[in-house]
Design a protein around this motif. Structure first.
Motif, PDB file in Angstrom:
ATOM      1  N   VAL A 131     -67.895  11.278 -30.681  1.00  0.00           N
ATOM      2  CA  VAL A 131     -68.759  10.634 -29.689  1.00  0.00           C
ATOM      3  C   VAL A 131     -70.224  10.929 -29.976  1.00  0.00           C
TER       4      VAL A 131
ATOM      5  N   PRO B  68     -62.261  10.402 -28.212  1.00  0.00           N
ATOM      6  CA  PRO B  68     -63.619  10.290 -28.764  1.00  0.00           C
ATOM      7  C   PRO B  68     -63.692   9.525 -30.062  1.00  0.00           C
TER       8      PRO B  68
ATOM      9  N   LEU C 147     -66.174   8.089 -20.543  1.00  0.00           N
ATOM     10  CA  LEU C 147     -66.164   8.504 -21.947  1.00  0.00           C
ATOM     11  C   LEU C 147     -65.485   9.853 -22.124  1.00  0.00           C
TER      12      LEU C 147
ATOM     13  N   ALA D 282     -64.069   5.747 -26.788  1.00  0.00           N
ATOM     14  CA  ALA D 282     -65.418   6.212 -26.483  1.00  0.00           C
ATOM     15  C   ALA D 282     -66.423   5.637 -27.467  1.00  0.00           C
TER      16      ALA D 282
END
Length: 338
Positions: free
Chosen positions: A104, A13, A8, A17
């Motif tokens: 994220v 993000p 990740l 992710a």
């Protein structure tokens, strides 16, 4: 899980992710994972301690960034990233890192909350909403007299009303009805000054009747201005026999002669509506003059003009009752069109 967390960190993000976070929590839900597994996933994926707190259902779980449960901790900080379990509720899921959350972290919070809600509802029952108006679909079912009783009872549960002995409905002008729990013998008055009809306090499964009474009471409300005098909030419990009048006035109902006369009087002078309303509901002409902030003789002169437009005297009890009924019918007709 740590391998996933490492991947990740190297991904965009806002794209890969986020997709992996969604997939991860979906797998937890499909596998009927417990609450601790959810919080552990939130902690490891976000790289910081995470906690879930739902005092009403006796849940307090904290997991550090290494995935180890550590329940002993100080109070949550307002600067941490957090989210409530229900719309309008207090924060219940925290990521112990200063926010606001990025892509994220935001996705981890969102999916943890969604998954926790599923597990809590499955294992410990639904929590009440902080604001029942946040679930208008359940309010609609609860107030629908034609809905099956079990469906209305389920809606009451979603709104957190199953343990409430009595509740009432408030029908506000131009808005969806609101259900209010009544926890004392006398319900608190409305405080926001809105034009509203207030239904009686009843057991939860009888709320459709409270809603119907609230809608009737709303039709007797006014803006409280010189041109539309009267109360902005009307309580159905206080209408008495006046509630019967509402059924007699519909969109196609022709105004009775007294309402037409009242329309003429209101059109003839800007003071007529407020003056006649005050006289109709004051204990005496002197009390009415004091409320209108005018000399008694000035009020007498105005009433002489108003009686000429109306076609009947309003000084005696019979004339005042006739005026009160005319004002009620006038208001019922006006509220049909707004």
């Amino acid at each position: 899980m740590k391998e996933l967390a490492g991947r990740l960190a190297a991904l965009d993000p806002d794209a890969g992710a986020a997709l992996q976070v969604i997939a991860y929590f979906d797998r937890l839900i499909e596998g009927r994972a417990g609450l601790e597994s959810l919080v552990r996933g939130a902690a490891v994926l976000s790289g910081c301690p995470a906690r879930l707190v739902d005092d009403e259902r006796g849940v307090r779980i904290r997991v550090d960034a290494d995935g180890i449960r550590q329940d002993r901790a100080g109070p949550a900080l307002s600067s941490w990233m957090s989210a409530p379990l229900v719309p309008g509720g207090a924060p219940a899921v925290w990521l112990e890192s200063a926010g606001p959350p990025d892509g994220v972290h935001g996705m981890v919070l969102e999916r943890t909350v969604a998954a926790a809600r599923v597990v809590l509802d499955r294992t410990r029952g639904r929590a009440p909403l902080a604001d029942p108006a946040a679930d208008p679909a359940s309010v609609e079912v609860l107030l629908d007299a034609s809905a099956p009783e079990h469906a209305r009872w389920q809606a009451a549960g979603r709104l957190g009303l199953r343990k409430v002995a009595r509740a009432r409905v408030v029908a506000a002008a131009g808005d969806v009805p609101v259900v209010e729990a009544v926890r004392t013998p006398e319900a608190p008055p409305l405080s926001d000054g809105r034009r509203a009809g207030v239904g009686p306090a009843v057991p939860v499964l009888e709320l459709p009747a409270s809603a119907a009474a609230a809608r009737t009471a709303l039709r007797f409300t006014a803006e409280g201005t010189d041109q539309d005098p009267g109360p902005r909030a009307v309580y159905a419990d206080e209408l008495g026999g006046l509630a019967v009048l509402a059924a007699s006035v519909g969109p196609d109902t022709e105004p009775v002669p007294d309402v037409r006369a009242l329309d003429r009087a209101v059109a003839a002078a800007p003071w007529a509506a407020s003056t006649l309303h005050t006289v109709a509901y004051s204990t005496s002409l002197r009390a009415a003059a004091a409320e209108l902030n005018m000399h008694h003789s000035t009020l007498q002169d105005r009433l002489a003009q108003a009686e000429h437009w109306l076609g009947w005297p309003v000084h005696d009890p019979r004339g005042r009752l006739r005026l009160q009924l005319a004002l009620a019918l006038w208001r019922l007709g006006r509220n049909l069109h707004r």
